[in-house]
Each structure stands twice: as C-alpha cells, then as structure tokens.
Write a protein that holds these residues in place. Structure first.
Motif, PDB file in Angstrom:
ATOM      1  N   SER B 228       0.845  -1.149   0.016  1.00 19.31           N
ATOM      2  CA  SER B 228       0.023   0.051  -0.114  1.00 19.31           C
ATOM      3  C   SER B 228       0.927   1.264   0.067  1.00 19.31           C
ATOM      4  O   SER B 228       2.163   1.143   0.402  1.00 19.31           O
ATOM      5  CB  SER B 228      -0.876   0.130   1.101  1.00 19.31           C
ATOM      6  N   PHE B 229       0.357   2.346  -0.404  1.00 16.98           N
ATOM      7  CA  PHE B 229       1.085   3.689  -0.512  1.00 16.98           C
ATOM      8  C   PHE B 229      -0.122   4.686  -0.340  1.00 16.98           C
ATOM      9  O   PHE B 229      -1.214   4.198  -0.613  1.00 16.98           O
ATOM     10  CB  PHE B 229       1.827   3.775  -1.686  1.00 16.98           C
ATOM     11  N   VAL B 230       0.427   5.905  -0.207  1.00 16.13           N
ATOM     12  CA  VAL B 230      -0.428   7.198  -0.259  1.00 16.13           C
ATOM     13  C   VAL B 230       0.421   8.130  -1.133  1.00 16.13           C
ATOM     14  O   VAL B 230       1.492   8.301  -1.055  1.00 16.13           O
ATOM     15  CB  VAL B 230      -0.293   7.849   1.331  1.00 16.13           C
ATOM     16  N   ALA B 231      -0.416   8.567  -1.880  1.00 14.26           N
ATOM     17  CA  ALA B 231      -0.035   9.592  -2.975  1.00 14.26           C
ATOM     18  C   ALA B 231       0.955   9.060  -4.079  1.00 14.26           C
ATOM     19  O   ALA B 231       0.689   9.205  -5.081  1.00 14.26           O
ATOM     20  CB  ALA B 231       0.625  11.018  -2.230  1.00 14.26           C
ATOM     21  N   CYS B 232       2.244   8.616  -3.628  1.00 13.34           N
ATOM     22  CA  CYS B 232       3.120   8.123  -4.708  1.00 13.34           C
ATOM     23  C   CYS B 232       3.889   7.174  -3.727  1.00 13.34           C
ATOM     24  O   CYS B 232       4.359   7.176  -3.001  1.00 13.34           O
ATOM     25  CB  CYS B 232       4.203   9.183  -5.117  1.00 13.34           C
ATOM     26  N   PRO B 233       4.375   6.016  -4.527  1.00 14.54           N
ATOM     27  CA  PRO B 233       4.858   4.884  -3.900  1.00 14.54           C
ATOM     28  C   PRO B 233       6.382   5.231  -3.671  1.00 14.54           C
ATOM     29  O   PRO B 233       6.923   4.606  -2.620  1.00 14.54           O
ATOM     30  CB  PRO B 233       4.605   3.752  -4.687  1.00 14.54           C
ATOM     31  N   GLY B 234       6.753   6.175  -4.296  1.00  5.45           N
ATOM     32  CA  GLY B 234       8.191   6.617  -4.159  1.00  5.45           C
ATOM     33  C   GLY B 234       8.590   6.960  -2.838  1.00  5.45           C
ATOM     34  O   GLY B 234       9.681   7.118  -2.171  1.00  5.45           O
ATOM     35  N   ARG B 235       7.563   7.782  -1.981  1.00 10.00           N
ATOM     36  CA  ARG B 235       7.764   7.943  -0.573  1.00 10.00           C
ATOM     37  C   ARG B 235       7.753   6.799   0.325  1.00 10.00           C
ATOM     38  O   ARG B 235       9.049   6.554   0.842  1.00 10.00           O
ATOM     39  CB  ARG B 235       6.553   8.868  -0.122  1.00 10.00           C
ATOM     40  N   ARG B 236       6.594   6.057   0.830  1.00  6.38           N
ATOM     41  CA  ARG B 236       7.006   4.909   1.469  1.00  6.38           C
ATOM     42  C   ARG B 236       5.715   3.942   1.192  1.00  6.38           C
ATOM     43  O   ARG B 236       4.766   4.371   0.523  1.00  6.38           O
ATOM     44  CB  ARG B 236       6.422   5.475   2.971  1.00  6.38           C
ATOM     45  N   ALA B 237       6.226   2.810   1.181  1.00 10.94           N
ATOM     46  CA  ALA B 237       5.237   1.706   1.207  1.00 10.94           C
ATOM     47  C   ALA B 237       5.222   0.640   1.775  1.00 10.94           C
ATOM     48  O   ALA B 237       6.414   0.412   2.579  1.00 10.94           O
ATOM     49  CB  ALA B 237       5.358   1.175  -0.379  1.00 10.94           C
ATOM     50  N   LEU B 284       7.021  10.792 -12.009  1.00 14.73           N
ATOM     51  CA  LEU B 284       7.990  10.632 -13.114  1.00 14.73           C
ATOM     52  C   LEU B 284       9.113  10.180 -12.887  1.00 14.73           C
ATOM     53  O   LEU B 284      10.029   9.034 -13.248  1.00 14.73           O
ATOM     54  CB  LEU B 284       8.004  11.913 -14.089  1.00 14.73           C
ATOM     55  N   GLU B 285       9.681  10.793 -11.648  1.00 12.74           N
ATOM     56  CA  GLU B 285      10.981  10.171 -11.110  1.00 12.74           C
ATOM     57  C   GLU B 285      10.756   8.757 -10.459  1.00 12.74           C
ATOM     58  O   GLU B 285      11.628   7.869 -10.421  1.00 12.74           O
ATOM     59  CB  GLU B 285      11.279  11.270  -9.732  1.00 12.74           C
ATOM     60  N   PHE B 286       9.619   8.528  -9.989  1.00 12.96           N
ATOM     61  CA  PHE B 286       9.388   7.028  -9.481  1.00 12.96           C
ATOM     62  C   PHE B 286       9.745   5.898 -10.719  1.00 12.96           C
ATOM     63  O   PHE B 286       9.971   5.001 -10.548  1.00 12.96           O
ATOM     64  CB  PHE B 286       8.229   7.016  -8.782  1.00 12.96           C
ATOM     65  N   ALA B 287       8.979   6.414 -12.018  1.00 12.37           N
ATOM     66  CA  ALA B 287       8.822   5.605 -12.906  1.00 12.37           C
ATOM     67  C   ALA B 287      10.311   5.363 -13.418  1.00 12.37           C
ATOM     68  O   ALA B 287      10.726   4.280 -13.888  1.00 12.37           O
ATOM     69  CB  ALA B 287       7.906   6.149 -14.020  1.00 12.37           C
ATOM     70  N   ARG B 288      10.994   6.696 -13.519  1.00 12.61           N
ATOM     71  CA  ARG B 288      12.455   6.407 -14.060  1.00 12.61           C
ATOM     72  C   ARG B 288      13.223   5.624 -13.211  1.00 12.61           C
ATOM     73  O   ARG B 288      13.909   4.656 -13.790  1.00 12.61           O
ATOM     74  CB  ARG B 288      12.847   8.038 -13.995  1.00 12.61           C
ATOM     75  N   ARG B 289      13.012   5.503 -11.821  1.00 15.54           N
ATOM     76  CA  ARG B 289      13.763   4.838 -11.105  1.00 15.54           C
ATOM     77  C   ARG B 289      13.522   3.242 -11.314  1.00 15.54           C
ATOM     78  O   ARG B 289      14.289   2.275 -11.276  1.00 15.54           O
ATOM     79  CB  ARG B 289      13.927   4.915  -9.599  1.00 15.54           C
TER      80      ARG B 289
END
Lengths: 337, 343
Positions: B228-237, B284-289
């Motif tokens: 699960s995540f909130v807003a964007c998974p790149g933060r925390r999941a 976009l940064e999350f997708a790039r990584r």
C-alpha cells in the motif's frame, strides 16, 4: 454396506485392481517409480478415468501436493498398457513446448560450419503431445523423406521415454501435463485446439500432426491450484479432486508400497505421524499426504530408524516445523480444516 | 477449432461406453461431467416409463455398444462385481432406462436465477448493514482476466531466435556474443501490486479489493507482492499498519524483471497541492527509477484519459480501468514504455 457404499455398476474399460502393486522388485530397488508404480485406487478415481476415456476429454486432477496426482497418470498408463509421456510445466513453459519446437541454435551452428541441412524438418524437436498423437511421424520429425536424420528412430515405439514404452500398446498413450498452474495463464487456452481436435500444425514446416479419435491419448493434467485456471479450459475438462486421505487409506497405501513391512514399523510410524489410533476417527481426513507418509516409511525402513528413537524425534520435529503442524503424536496429525 | 465445452453429448458418450447398471451409477457419471441428474417426470427410478418413438430410437442408439479402449487383462485382484462388456446380456442392457432430462448443475450453481438478482432481502429487525453492497467491477467481467494478465506481464528474451538480429550480425561478420532471442511476455518474473490508500481513493476501496483478488487468482500467491502507499509509492510503501511502511527504494523494490502495477488516481481526486498529493514530477521520478531497475511500471487508474494530468499522460504507461478497456488497450499501454526507448 449402505446403498451409498455399494460399488458403482458399469463397464470399466479401465479396470485396475484396487491396489496396483509393483510387479518388479528391480524397480523398487533402483527407485524407478515410473515404470511400475504402486497405486491404491478409489471408486471416484476409477470412475473419473473411465469417463475421461469414454468422452476423450482431458482429466484435470486437483489435490494437494503429494496426494498422488502425478503417480495416477503413470499408474493408469501401466494398467492400460499404453505408452506414457510426461511434461512438467514450469513458469517458462509455453504451449509450443508440448507440441513441437525447432532447434534454431543447432541450425545456426550448422550454417556457420557449412553443414546446413535442407529445410527445417531435421531441426524439429517433437514435444510429448506429438509423440502421443503420432509417434511414427514424431520419429521422422514429420517427413521421413525430408528428415534425413540417422536417428535410429525407425521403431514407432521409440521415443524420449523409451523405458516406459517398451512392449506397450503402440497406438495409445497417456500424457501427463504436470502442474499446469505453474504456467502463464495463456498456456491452458493455447492447448484447447490440440487437446480438443487431436491435431496441430508444426508452424515451421507446415506439417499436420493428427490422430484419430479412436487413437486419442488420455491426457491427465494436474494442478496444485496456485493459480485459477481459465474458465474456457475448465469447461472442456473432466475434473477429479483427490481428497485428503483418511487414516485407513494411508495405512492401505503404506501396506501397498511395503507389503513385506510388518506392523512393528508400520503401526508406530502411523501413530507417530497421525497420533494414537481412534476407531471413531478412522475415516476422517488427515493432514499427512500419502507421498510424505510413504517416504517416511521408506526412510525409516532403509535407515533402520525406529519411532521413539532420538533420530525419529529429530526427524519428526523437522517435518512438523516445515509444515507448521503440531508435533506428531500430540494429536496434531489431524486435519484441522 | 476448439472442442465445445463438456455437454450432455459427453454424458451420452459416457453412458454408451460405460453402460451403467443403475441410476446411482448414472448419476455418478453425470456428476463427474459436472452435470446434474433428475428423474424423468412420471417415472420411477430404474423403471420403464412411456416414451415416444423418437425417444426409443434414441435409446437404442445410445445402447449400441461402441468401440472403446482395449481392456486390460483380468487379474486375480480385479473388481469382479461388474461383469465385462461382452458378458452383459442384451436383455439387461435394453432394460436400462436412459435419462430424458439432464440438468446442468454447474450453471445453476454459478448463476442464480434472474429473480434472485433483482430481489432485495428483507432487513431483519435490529439488523445493521455493516458492509456496503458490492459494486460492479470497473473492468467488464468477461474481459477482466485477459486485461489484467496482459497488463501484468513483462517481456523476457527467452523466445525464438531473433533471426533478423542474427542475420544482421552475420552479414557484418560480427561474432555473436549473446544469442539474440525474441521477447516473450510472461508472468514468471512476478508482479508487485501497489494500492493507493489515499483519501481520494476511498470510493474505490471495493474495486481495490476486487482487483487484488483478481490479480491473485491468475498470478498466484508465490509470484505476487501487494503493498500500500499514499500519494506516490516513491515516498513510503508497505503492508499492514502505515507506521511500518518503509521507503520504497531500496526496501520495497520489486525483483528485477517483475511488473509493477500501481492502482491510483494519480492525485486527480485530491486538491492540486497538499501532503496527500503527488506532483507529476514525483511520479515521473518514481517511474524513471523503476525503469532503471528493470521493473516496468504500469499505472491503473479509474479515471478516463481526459482527466489524466497531461504531464503524466505523455510520459507514463497508464491504463484506464473502465468497461470500455480491452486487452488490446492493456497491451498498447504496456508497449508504450518500449516505444519511448526504455528497456
């Protein structure tokens, strides 16, 4: 005997003994369980195989790991005296692996060495369904004239699993497609045409592999139900669920595998795995699968380990931890579903 | 040509081949085929009721012995209670009643009658409705499995030899350092399903549960990770309590080659700014990584293309969850990533 317990009355084209015992001591000694398998049949299993034979439908066998799904196919082939082929499915298996493949790497190598054979036929590798449908054309990779291989495969009985073919009915076969739930979801659907029409085309050569309904193989497909099967596939199969064994059935299976084993080992092992005997619960399902039970008996017999010994306690604890069960003998062998 | 599904025709074949001796056995055969069994009206079990000429003709056709597979040799332990086919007399065979009414239990059990679908159960006094009624799924039920399985796949270079690349290399007299193979789609590398738990996705919680079940059904437990995540998974999941969630990189990163499916509204349902809203640049940064880690991202969103943030519509692989979505849409969405030059 209540009316529900009475045997079903019908003409069995597949009519095994209730206990199909190993007939070759050599097979037991060498651990070759494929050629001469032991199987303890039940009425629902025999009925499902007979219905699958009568309707020429694939038999989809469900059940827990170790319940006897794969060994059923070997035993059926043995009882019927038909050829036997098997394909163990992995996550990378494609439907074409079961039909035919072309060894393009070998062709490339031949081309680089100036030894390229004419056409694709010599590079075709028949899959288990081709061997089952048409062993003769499989020997010749489709076309005898084009094949040009000195394969020594002129005998139509010859095939990759020659040990299970010798002396068996040359025109009929049992095919085991093992653990189909491991494959990508498309694979079962991609097999619908070959399994339904008993024919397929080798894409690279255009050769049509076909058999007649009278010579159709019996196809057993097993699933551990890790993935749900496509509905279109399920609708075209006969389904058989091998249920959890009862204590009575487990003991019967143990006796079938080890007819020489006396009660001094069989009884304590059974009690150690399933808990003390309780006549009132003898027909309840237990949480020990037949493969595990037979293997334990085999190990105890072969290694001279007696239940109750320090070695046995260590072994049983390891087994218990692996499957998350209570310690055997502490009433934890029962299925707690 | 595929063979039709198991039908009463299969029962007819089985009855001719097996020649069951009583109704109990006939019913057992029907059950193996997934068909129900009902006594013909006006007839007693095992008896001979009145039938028309056509029915009798059909019966005699059914009873004609059919060539079957060879019987194994009889042994001392064989089940001798059932006589072999050639020992069953004609009289006994012709006395056997043939069913005249077959009922499909499968369809009955899986599809309730129409009146039941429209009926609303009466609430018992004092009953409190704890769960909302199940809403229809976002994807069309008949297509759902196909769409999601296409969306969840990744390509692996394990297909046939890529002859074009081989020929190109051979023509240039270059050595082949690796065998070039065509890419084949597979689920073998596994799937990571990321579910957006932000407030804007609350209306879709039922859909998230449904998607989770649907993906689990065809991927299997072993190959599926759900976070699960909130807003964007790149933060925390993470799974379970939000307090135990961890930064996605590197703690939650999916194994190389697996597909990452993120079910989210991409912030469409939230205010344009705020802690629960992810800016397009963050996605976009999350997708790039993810691309760099060779774990391609495909975003599944319940909103139509017209509402997607323009910056993301052009740069992310996005699939709309709607009744109009097809497996072809899913394949194109997954391919978009390739067309933009990513691995």
């Amino acid at each position: 005997m209540t009316p529900d317990d009475a045997p079903l009355v019908y003409v069995k084209s597949f009519n095994p003994s209730r206990v199909e015992r190993r007939r070759s001591a050599e097979a037991a000694e060498t651990g070759d369980l494929r050629r001469d398998p032991v199987y303890v049949y039940t009425d629902p299993i025999v009925l499902a195989v007979n219905v699958a034979l009568a309707t020429r439908r694939p038999l989809l066998v469900r059940g827990r790991s170790g319940a006897g799904k794969s060994s059923l196919a070997r035993s059926v082939a043995h009882v019927l005296g038909w050829r036997y082929y098997e394909a163990v499915v992995t996550s990378r298996t494609q439907a074409s692996d079961l039909l035919s493949q072309v060894d393009l790497l070998r062709r490339l190598q031949d081309a680089r060495e100036g030894a390229l054979a004419e056409g694709m036929t010599p590079y075709v590798e028949p899959g288990p369904l081709w061997w089952a449908f048409a062993p003769k054309s499989a020997c010749w990779r489709g076309d005898r004239a084009e094949c040009g291989l000195e394969t020594g495969l002129e005998d139509p009985n010859q095939n990759p699993e020659a040990a299970t073919v010798e002396g068996r009915e040359p025109h009929r076969a049992v095919v085991l497609i093992d653990e189909i739930d491991k494959a990508d979801p498309d694979v079962p659907n991609n097999l619908l045409v070959p399994l339904g029409s008993f024919q397929f085309q080798v894409a690279e050569t255009g050769f049509q592999v076909a058999t007649t309904p009278e010579r159709a193989p019996l196809v057993l497909i097993t699933t551990n139900e890790e993935r749900e099967m496509p509905a279109a596939f399920l609708r075209r199969c006969i389904e058989l669920e091998i249920e959890l064994p009862t204590r009575r059935r487990l003991v019967e299976i143990g006796q079938a595998h080890f007819p020489e084993m006396d009660g001094d080992l069989l009884d304590p092992v059974t009690s150690a795995l399933l808990g003390p005997e309780d006549p009132q619960r003898e027909d309840e399902p237990v949480d020990v699968n037949p493969a595990e039970f037979v293997d334990t008996l085999r190990a105890c017999e072969g290694l001279g380990i007696q239940p109750g010994s320090a070695e046995w306690r260590a072994l049983s604890k390891a087994t218990v931890w692996k499957f998350g069960r209570d310690e055997p003998g502490a009433g934890g062998g029962r299925n707690r579903r | 040509m595929t063979r039709p599904a198991v039908s009463p025709a299969d029962l007819a074949r089985a009855l001719v081949a097996l020649r069951p001796g009583d109704d109990r056995t006939r019913a057992a055969v029907a059950r193996v085929l997934g068909l129900g069994w009902a006594e013909p009206e006006g007839e007693e079990s095992g008896g001979r009721g009145p039938r028309g000429g056509a029915g009798q003709a059909a019966d005699s056709e059914l009873r004609r012995p059919a060539p079957g597979p060879p019987r194994p040799p009889s042994g001392s332990e064989r089940d001798d209670e059932v006589p072999p086919a050639d020992e069953i007399g004609d009289e006994k065979a012709t006395d056997e009643p043939i069913p005249t009414r077959l009922v499909r239990t499968r369809s009955i059990s899986r599809r309730p009658p129409e009146w039941l679908e429209q009926a609303e159960p009466l609430a018992r006094p004092g009953d409190v409705v704890a769960t909302p009624p199940e809403l229809p799924p976002l994807l069309r039920p008949g297509r759902e499995r196909g769409i999601l399985s296409v969306a969840a796949r990744t390509g692996v270079s394990e297909g046939d030899l890529d002859l074009e690349r081989v020929i190109a290399a051979v023509a240039r007299a270059e050595p082949l350092r690796a065998v070039p193979r065509r890419s084949v789609p597979t689920l073998a590398r596994g799937v990571q399903l990321l579910l957006d738990r932000s407030d804007a996705m609350l209306p879709f919680q039922g859909d998230l549960r449904h998607l989770e079940r649907a993906v689990r059904n065809f991927v299997g437990d072993d190959a599926l990770e759900i976070l699960s995540f909130v807003a964007c998974p790149g933060r925390r999941a993470g799974s379970g309590s939000i307090r135990r969630w961890r930064p996605y990189f590197p703690d939650c990163a999916a194994p190389r080659g697996s597909r990452v499916l993120a079910v989210t509204d991409l912030g469409i349902g939230m205010p344009a700014t705020g802690p629960s809203t992810a800016a397009p640049g963050e996605w976009l940064e999350f997708a790039r990584r993810l691309e760099a880690a060779e774990t391609p991202l495909l975003v599944l969103t319940p909103y139509p293309r017209e509402r997607w943030p323009p910056a993301l519509a052009l740069s992310l692989s996005i699939l709309s969850l709607s009744r109009a979505t097809s497996a072809g849409n899913a394949a194109r969405a997954a391919r978009d990533r390739v067309s933009r030059g990513t691995p």
